[in-house]
Design an enzyme around this catalytic site. Structure first.
Site, PDB file in Angstrom:
ATOM      1  N   LYS A   1      16.516  22.197  -8.858  1.00 23.11           N
ATOM      2  CA  LYS A   1      15.760  20.906  -9.507  1.00 23.11           C
ATOM      3  C   LYS A   1      16.815  19.863  -9.990  1.00 23.11           C
ATOM      4  CE  LYS A   1      11.439  20.927 -10.179  1.00 23.11           C
ATOM      5  NZ  LYS A   1      10.354  19.940  -9.553  1.00 23.11           N
TER       6      LYS A   1
ATOM      7  N   HIS B   1       0.673  -1.150   0.163  1.00 27.70           N
ATOM      8  CA  HIS B   1       0.028   0.023   0.106  1.00 27.70           C
ATOM      9  C   HIS B   1       0.726   1.343  -0.143  1.00 27.70           C
ATOM     10  CE1 HIS B   1      -3.441  -2.697   1.364  1.00 27.70           C
ATOM     11  NE2 HIS B   1      -2.394  -3.220   1.959  1.00 27.70           N
TER      12      HIS B   1
ATOM     13  N   GLU C   1      10.281   9.425 -16.160  1.00 29.52           N
ATOM     14  CA  GLU C   1       8.789   9.945 -16.315  1.00 29.52           C
ATOM     15  C   GLU C   1       8.435   9.454 -17.703  1.00 29.52           C
ATOM     16  OE1 GLU C   1       7.995  14.067 -14.520  1.00 29.52           O
ATOM     17  OE2 GLU C   1      10.308  13.746 -14.498  1.00 29.52           O
TER      18      GLU C   1
ATOM     19  N   SER D   1      15.668  22.430 -14.228  1.00 28.43           N
ATOM     20  CA  SER D   1      14.685  23.358 -14.549  1.00 28.43           C
ATOM     21  C   SER D   1      15.257  24.577 -15.009  1.00 28.43           C
ATOM     22  CB  SER D   1      13.798  23.481 -13.355  1.00 28.43           C
ATOM     23  OG  SER D   1      13.055  24.822 -13.356  1.00 28.43           O
TER      24      SER D   1
END
Ligand code: ARG
Length: 462
Positions: free
Chosen positions: A284, A157, A291, A278
């Site tokens: 970042k 979970h 992704e 970024s």
């Protein structure tokens, strides 16, 4: 102007829109190499069986090789008016050698031609996947061996459940990718029959030798039913189905990388080579490759669904709907190959933060099961009762804002007087993983043995 390819029956050429909807040359040019290989095998067979003259076959063969060179070097002009790769090549053949070119299409149709081309394309993709997945498995298994004993939280979970090791987690993916390879191998074995010679749908009256062309193209045997030969796309569907499962595995791993590389988790650092910055936020480090691997699974599943829908209503044998089998498939398989390479790079270069992993492994009362097991083993308590007693101890610790191992013996004995000092030995995360020695369990010695077993299977044994 009447149609260039079948002018005899037609008085005018196609409408502009007809040409646009009908043409596949924009994408099936990818099949050029396989189309020429199929034609070379076919023409050699036509000569050997005496269906066409040896000299004609020779001229056709030489010209086909010349055309292959033109395509390779970018000197070939593809024409939409010529519809598809088969017509484009044949028309160029006629430019080069005149009417003799017309003998190549004896005892053949574009229906068996495209079926053979596409099988050859898919077969090459399957072989590429096998080697790319193998490289990914090696990267994972090598990391798994290096981190066989590195403790991290195991989740259910997405809540901390029980400690496992990082190596154990990585080997779970080696197993998945092993099944993917076996699915691709399976698909390849069924694919490897040659449809060439089925002609349009019924076979041919010419004395062709289908076994000969099958062997020349590396197939195990010719397909046995001419209708099935030209109307079957199972080999594409099976490949897309296996590709979808593989893409799903890659996507799950990508998702974990995305989670693990957040500052909140901080379990993993991707190398600079596989991170992006970024343009506005200097701090970042984004896991874009992970992704994209996760995102690209969408178009791969989509290609499978699209082709199933294309095929499901088609009466035998060939229908032009089947030309819609290619674009989605090319896209899906090329992207899967890219995702496999990107994932291999990410895994090879990534570095786990062992301190953060271990700290997280101890959080969330992750050794509660070890405590319950201790009560069962040492106090002969039924497991359900041990579960209850442990629950009370967890509540006690939670109330104090402490970990289980931070409770004093006296506090524990308030809940269960028979608990002794030796309980603390099972409460550490290292002890917890070390005790999971059941076959397939996360004990570091198990994990190291499994990693070695895989590396040997993958040809990287010590
Ligand atoms: N471009 C066609 C395809 O991809 C080749 C087969 C054409 N056959 C036909 N009977 N029109 O399916």
């Amino acid at each position: 102007m009447s149609n260039q390819m079948w002018g005899g029956r037609f008085e005018t050429g196609p409408d502009e829109v007809m040409e646009e909807i009908n043409a596949s040359i924009g994408f099936d040019r990818k099949l050029a190499d396989y189309d020429i290989a199929g034609s070379l095998a076919h023409v050699a067979m036509l000569a050997r069986t005496g269906i066409i003259a040896e000299a004609d076959a020779l001229a056709i063969g030489e010209a086909l090789i010349e055309i292959r060179g033109e395509i390779e070097n970018g000197n070939f002009t593809f024409s939409r008016a010529l519809e598809d790769i088969h017509m484009n090549v044949e028309s160029r053949l006629a430019d080069l050698i005149g009417p003799t070119a017309g003998r190549l299409h004896t005892a053949r149709s574009r229906n068996d031609q495209v079926a053979v081309d596409f099988r050859l394309y898919i077969r090459a993709a399957l072989d590429l996947f096998d080697s790319r997945i193998e490289a990914l498995q090696i990267a994972l298994a090598e990391k798994a061996l290096a981190y066989a004993g590195a403790v991290m939280p195991g989740f259910t979970h997405l809540q901390p459940a029980q400690p496992v090791t990082f190596g154990h987690h990585l080997l779970a993916y080696v197993e998945m990718f092993g099944r993917d390879r076996s699915r691709f191998k399976d698909a390849r074995a069924r694919l490897n029959e040659c449809p060439l010679g089925a002609a349009a749908l019924a076979g041919t009256s010419f004395p062709i030798d289908r076994a000969q062309t099958a062997t020349a193209l590396g197939f195990d045997r010719p397909t046995a039913n001419s209708l099935d030969s030209v109307s079957d796309r199972d080999f594409v569907l099976e490949t897309l189905a296996a590709a979808s499962i593989c893409a799903m595995h890659l996507s799950r791993l990508a998702e974990e990388i995305v989670i693990w590389t957040t500052p909140q988790f901080g379990f993993l650092r991707l190398s600079d080579k596989f991170s992006t910055g970024s343009s506005i936020m200097p701090q970042k480090r984004n896991p874009d490759a992970a992704e994209l691997v996760r995102g690209k699974s969408g178009r791969i599943f989509g290609a499978l669904a699209a082709l199933l829908v294309v095929m499901k209503g088609l009466p035998l044998a060939y229908s032009k709907d089947m030309q819609e089998d290619k674009e989605g498939t090319f896209d899906a398989l090329e992207n899967l190959a890219l995702c496999l390479a990107a994932m291999t790079g990410m895994i090879r270069d990534c570095e786990p933060d062992l301190t953060r992993m271990k700290a997280a492994a101890g959080a969330g009362f992750s050794t509660a099961t070890d405590l319950a097991d201790w009560l069962v083993r040492n106090l002969a308590m039924p497991f359900r009762e041990a579960h209850h007693v442990t629950g009370r101890l967890v509540a006690l610790a939670a109330g104090k804002g402490a970990g289980l191992e931070e409770l004093s013996l006296a506090e524990m004995q308030q809940v269960e007087p028979r608990i002794g000092q030796d309980v603390f030995a099972v409460l550490g995360v290292e002890n917890s993983v070390a005790s999971r020695t059941s076959y397939g369990g996360t004990a570091p010695e198990n994990v190291a043995a499994q990693a070695r077993r895989w590396l040997t299977l993958l040809g990287r044994g010590a």
